[in-house]
Write an enzyme that holds these catalytic residues in place. Structure first.
Site, PDB file in Angstrom:
ATOM      1  N   PHE A 107      59.256 -57.812 -45.631  1.00  0.00           N
ATOM      2  CA  PHE A 107      59.663 -58.862 -46.555  1.00  0.00           C
ATOM      3  C   PHE A 107      59.662 -60.198 -45.808  1.00  0.00           C
ATOM      4  CE2 PHE A 107      62.436 -56.341 -49.809  1.00  0.00           C
ATOM      5  CZ  PHE A 107      61.275 -55.845 -50.377  1.00  0.00           C
ATOM      6  N   LYS A 135      55.882 -41.991 -42.845  1.00  0.00           N
ATOM      7  CA  LYS A 135      57.087 -42.218 -43.643  1.00  0.00           C
ATOM      8  C   LYS A 135      57.317 -41.090 -44.635  1.00  0.00           C
ATOM      9  CE  LYS A 135      57.575 -47.294 -43.592  1.00  0.00           C
ATOM     10  NZ  LYS A 135      56.473 -47.708 -42.715  1.00  0.00           N
TER      11      LYS A 135
END
Length: 412
Positions: free
Chosen positions: A394, A329
């Site tokens: 999430f 990332k």
């Protein structure tokens, strides 16, 4: 349902901040070349780093097609086509209902949806254009792909936050392995770099500020000075196929898909828990029939948030003794629903091209994130027999995917 079948990866399509197509992706990883750029939204006075694809793809579609295709669907259609062509499959209709499509995304056609909301509330329009709902629905992209590619079996959409495409790929793998399908297109897409969506993230105070000296250094997973995540866009698709099907076609394989683990934290909708990630890692190992010591590389979810990285580091340390770890990332940002797919592509190339991708800009490892980090520079000429990619989202859903080198087929 009979004995488990071997599943191989015969095709890969990539549209990402670090390359369009497999050769570009590999080149960017080898050179640690970043796709993170400055993105500005004058409406909110925002200036943020993002993983950006600096290309407009609308010219790839006709004027009649474009109204039905949000940028997310455009990226998905093109990546899926690329993957199918890479696998040597022009259309899937010859497989009948034995071909499937599994897709993951968080936002889907969110740009079209948000534009209509603006028209409704600001411009007081009371009727949307007739194609609007079909362009913004979450399963719009896979619907377009299935029509174009003539995929006649299950067409499934997953949305489990940042594990969406990972769960999609895992379920496609299981469907082929367990005998329900012979081949599947599986992956994800995300195109959420619009002011209204990005503003939602700024309220979480989770986004990184642009590095004042070099914007490409803005995302710094596991580093003591990390300041937050960097959003990105892109689409990645795989062709997963039963080994015997691929052999009948005379296909080549990147690697063997060997394991899938999924588990939930049951803890907090916005905060991760090590125990859930530990369970996921162990489930993937068990599914692949491997021990922790058999994993030669692990691509971490690591978003560069102050709270998330240490939780994941504890989970990895609880399962693995000294596995090489990196988070790419740092150069492509967080693709949300497409994150798992891009990071599995990175993991697969580590196996296929015998190297360890690095965590760029990891200058000072946070003691709370102590692991065997592949920091700053990739390691070349390293045999990678089995590799794993971990994702966490999430809501508490975690996914781990394992790829292995021993496909028993000619290698791509």
């Amino acid at each position: 349902m009979g004995a488990r079948r071997e599943v191989v990866i015969t095709g890969l399509g990539v549209l990402s901040p670090i390359g369009i197509g497999v050769p570009q992706l590999h080149e960017h990883l080898r050179e640690n070349r970043s796709g993170i750029r400055v993105w500005e939204a004058p409406e909110f006075g925002m200036r943020l780093p993002v993983g950006l694809i600096e290309r407009d793809f609308s010219g790839e579609f006709t004027k009649l097609e474009l109204p039905y295709l949000d940028r997310c669907s455009q990226l998905a259609v093109l990546a899926a086509k690329q993957a199918a062509e890479d696998a040597g499959i022009s259309q899937f209709d010859s497989f009948g209902q034995r071909a499937g499509l599994y897709f993951g995304s968080v936002g889907g056609g969110v740009k079209v949806e948000h534009e209509w909301v603006e028209e409704f509330h600001v411009r007081r329009k009371r009727a949307a254009k007739p194609y609007t709902i079909m362009a913004c629905m979450l399963n719009s992209a896979p619907a377009h792909i299935s029509i174009r590619q003539q995929i006649l079996g299950p067409v499934m959409t997953h949305s489990s936050a940042c594990t969406s495409s990972g769960a999609a790929i895992g379920d496609a793998f299981r469907a082929i392995r367990d005998g329900y399908l012979d081949v599947a297109l599986a992956g994800g897409a995300e195109a959420c770099l619009i002011p209204t969506f990005v503003a939602l993230w700024t309220s979480l105070r989770a986004l990184a500020d642009p590095d004042p000296f070099a914007v490409e250094r803005s995302c710094r997973p596991f580093d003591r000075k990390r300041s937050g995540l960097v959003l990105g866009e892109g689409a990645v698709f795989f062709v997963l196929e039963a080994k015997e099907s691929a052999q009948r076609r005379g296909a080549e394989a990147y690697a063997r898909m060997s394991g899938y683990g999924v588990a939930s934290d049951g803890y907090h909708i916005g905060s991760p828990k090590s125990e859930g990630q530990i369970a996921t890692l162990r489930a993937a190992l068990q599914d692949a029939g491997l021990q922790a010591a058999d994993i030669d590389y692990l691509n971490a979810h690591a978003t560069a948030t102050p709270g998330g990285d240490p939780v994941e580091a504890r989970a990895i340390a609880a399962v693995f003794e000294n596995v090489p770890v990196s988070s790419t990332k740092a150069i492509h940002g967080h693709l949300l629903g497409a994150a798992s797919a891009l990071e599995l592509a990175v993991t697969m190339l580590a196996v296929n091209r015998s190297f360890l991708p690095a965590t760029a800009h990891l200058d000072e490892i946070d003691p709370a994130c102590a692991l065997n980090h592949v920091a700053r520079t990739p390691v070349f000429g390293r045999s990678v027999r089995n590799a794993m990619s971990l994702s966490a989202g999430f809501g508490g859903t975690n996914v781990a995917l394992v790829v292995s080198s021993d496909s028993g087929m000619p290698a791509k």
